[in-house]
Design an enzyme around this catalytic site. Structure first.
Site, PDB file in Angstrom:
ATOM      1  CG  HIS A  49      -6.100  -5.097   4.652  1.00 52.57           C
ATOM      2  ND1 HIS A  49      -5.159  -6.068   4.388  1.00 52.57           N
ATOM      3  CD2 HIS A  49      -5.425  -3.919   4.703  1.00 52.57           C
ATOM      4  CE1 HIS A  49      -3.965  -5.493   4.297  1.00 52.57           C
ATOM      5  NE2 HIS A  49      -4.099  -4.193   4.485  1.00 52.57           N
ATOM      6  CG  HIS A  69      -2.043  -1.048   1.017  1.00 54.32           C
ATOM      7  ND1 HIS A  69      -2.714  -1.638   2.051  1.00 54.32           N
ATOM      8  CD2 HIS A  69      -2.568  -1.587  -0.111  1.00 54.32           C
ATOM      9  CE1 HIS A  69      -3.599  -2.496   1.570  1.00 54.32           C
ATOM     10  NE2 HIS A  69      -3.522  -2.485   0.267  1.00 54.32           N
ATOM     11  CD  GLU A  78      -2.163  -9.502   6.959  1.00 49.86           C
ATOM     12  OE1 GLU A  78      -1.430  -8.529   6.718  1.00 49.86           O
ATOM     13  OE2 GLU A  78      -2.279  -9.989   8.097  1.00 49.86           O
ATOM     14  CB  SER A 112       4.061  -0.223   2.505  1.00 45.13           C
ATOM     15  OG  SER A 112       3.096   0.602   3.124  1.00 45.13           O
ATOM     16  CB  SER A 171      -0.489   2.034   4.376  1.00 42.09           C
ATOM     17  OG  SER A 171       0.232   1.433   5.419  1.00 42.09           O
ATOM     18  CB  SER A 172      -3.799  -1.659   7.468  1.00 38.67           C
ATOM     19  OG  SER A 172      -4.096  -2.059   8.765  1.00 38.67           O
ATOM     20  CG  ASN A 173       2.030  -0.509   8.260  1.00 34.27           C
ATOM     21  OD1 ASN A 173       2.860   0.296   8.618  1.00 34.27           O
ATOM     22  ND2 ASN A 173       1.904  -0.877   6.989  1.00 34.27           N
TER      23      ASN A 173
HETATM   24  S1  SF4 Z   1       6.580  -8.099   7.856  1.00 34.32           S
HETATM   25 FE1  SF4 Z   1       5.527  -6.517   6.635  1.00 34.32          FE
HETATM   26  S2  SF4 Z   1       4.441  -7.626   5.014  1.00 34.32           S
HETATM   27 FE2  SF4 Z   1       5.023  -9.092   6.610  1.00 34.32          FE
HETATM   28  S3  SF4 Z   1       3.226  -9.206   7.909  1.00 34.32           S
HETATM   29 FE3  SF4 Z   1       4.585  -7.668   8.781  1.00 34.32          FE
HETATM   30  S4  SF4 Z   1       3.867  -5.695   7.914  1.00 34.32           S
HETATM   31 FE4  SF4 Z   1       2.985  -7.365   6.680  1.00 34.32          FE
END
Ligand code: SF4
Length: 421
Positions: free
Chosen positions: A176, A83, A178, A377, A314-316
């Site tokens: 989402h 994202h 994921e 990301s 982007s969720s995070n």
């Molecule tokens: S390391 Fe990155 S891509 Fe993998 S689960 Fe964590 S945030 Fe998602």
């Protein structure tokens, strides 16, 4: 941890120097205090952990290598690779096409795929149904599957819960990529339901406790439960897993809450709760834990404002914004381009889901103190771009190059620049 071959234009000499220095000084990652970039009239406090995670670097390496090695083939991404708009646009510019948007809507029908086409599965992973569709089209995905091992770990955890006859509750955003992938992988093994937040967990608890008409469940949790889910019996034994990028405190609160609900319903105690509630702990990945932990430590610094850099979807990154905005004015930007001038900034409001413009966002007083971090990301080059833009608004005593030198060749001075809690 494995090193990846990520295009150099995503790297930043300044951020690399800082990260290397911090890593060398704190090999066991115990110190989450921020790094102070002291430019005199401007002080930027940089979170201890931010930027590309393992899964993102792995996905970027595979995608760019695939493009380079296959100039004559059609290369598709299932949907956004990660994202971050810049990374996705860079891949598009190299001829990569997207089959779906982030919500799973078709952009290019799968019927157009040919067996020698390449389809890259993003770091979020994908659903079993899509894997089947690709297999039916004759497309081989194993070689180009960039599903992050930390996402697969969640799938394995859900499978282990299922083996012990628990239903799986996934704490995640239902739309989402994921969460859709985790839901799909879990649903083949056990009844599964997604809850997006505590409010939904409370509603789910009403069905567990029998205080709500079970028939209402199917409307209330529409498209969030697995086929054949029987609300009367499939909530008798449960375990919680989560989308790897959720807010750790939210997942913990939801799991604790549902555990108490099960105790109440079945008259259980801490010693026998496992009869009904699987001990899963949270399934956040290391990067989410590190980045959120670093923001908590960052927020111990008294500052005028925070800037968080990352893709708006982007969720995070959104969760880092959520943490910051509880404490001080916070501006969620995609890159330095959103910082129009010292008087104007364009930024995203996560709750209103819209971009807004703010004026006079920088303080009058000197030194201005700004907290800065980015999502998993977000390329470090974009963070450096933001630093450069901010520095350009002040008549600073130091340049970026001065700081790079400090963090690389003068360990003593560099150490003094680190803000210790
Ligand atoms: S390391 Fe990155 S891509 Fe993998 S689960 Fe964590 S945030 Fe998602």
């Amino acid at each position: 941890m494995k090193k990846f071959d990520v295009p150099v234009f995503y790297r930043s000499p300044l951020i690399t120097a800082i990260k290397n220095k911090r890593k060398a000084d704190d090999k066991l990652k115990k110190d989450f205090s921020p790094t102070c970039l002291d430019f005199g009239k401007l002080q930027i406090f940089l979170a201890r952990h931010f930027g590309f995670c393992y899964g993102v670097e792995n996905a970027i390496e595979i995608s760019f290598r695939t493009v380079e090695e296959n100039p004559d083939k059609n290369i598709y991404l299932l949907s956004e690779m990660i994202h971050n708009p810049q990374v996705n646009n860079d891949l598009k510019k190299r001829g990569v096409q997207f089959l779906m948007d982030t919500k799973g809507n078709t952009i290019i029908p799968f019927s157009r795929l040919k067996p020698d086409d390449i389809v890259v599965v993003p770091a979020f992973g994908t659903t079993l149904q899509i894997e089947q569709q690709l297999a039916q089209a004759g497309v081989e995905i194993e070689k180009y599957n960039t599903t992050c091992p930390f996402v697969e770990k969640v799938w394995n955890r859900a499978q282990a819960i299922a083996k012990n006859n628990y239903s799986v509750i996934v704490h995640g955003k239902p739309q989402h990529e994921e969460t859709r992938a985790t839901f799909s992988h879990s649903a083949v093994n056990s009844p599964t339901v997604v809850v997006k937040d505590m409010n939904e967990a409370v509603e789910l608890a009403s069905y567990i406790l029998g205080t709500k008409d079970p028939n209402d469940f199917y409307e209330e949790f529409k498209e969030q439960y697995s086929e054949g889910f029987k609300v009367e019996t499939d909530l008798e034994r449960i375990g919680v897993v989560n989308q790897t990028t959720m807010l750790a405190s939210d997942t913990q609160a939801i799991a604790e809450y549902l555990k108490e609900v099960m105790k109440k319903k079945y008259n259980l105690t801490e010693s026998n709760i496992e009869e009904r509630f699987a001990d899963t702990r949270d399934t956040l990945c290391y990067a989410t834990n590190d980045n959120q932990g670093a923001v908590y430590a960052l927020l111990d610094t008294a500052a005028d404002l925070a800037i968080v850099v990352g893709g708006y979807n982007s969720s995070n990154t959104s969760h880092l914004v959520e943490l910051c905005e509880e404490k001080l004015p916070t501006y969620f930007v995609r890159s330095e381009d959103d910082i129009v001038s010292s008087k104007q900034i364009n930024h995203y409001k996560i709750h209103r889901k819209e971009e807004v413009t703010s004026l006079s966002y920088l303080p009058e007083k000197k030194p201005a103190k700004i907290l800065l971090t980015s999502g998993a990301s977000c390329p470090d080059a974009l963070v450096e771009g933001v630093i450069k833009k901010l520095v350009s608004f002040y008549n600073c005593d130091k340049t970026i190059d001065d700081l790079i030198t400090e963090f690389t060749s003068n360990p003593k001075e560099a150490k003094n620049s680190l803000l210790q809690n």
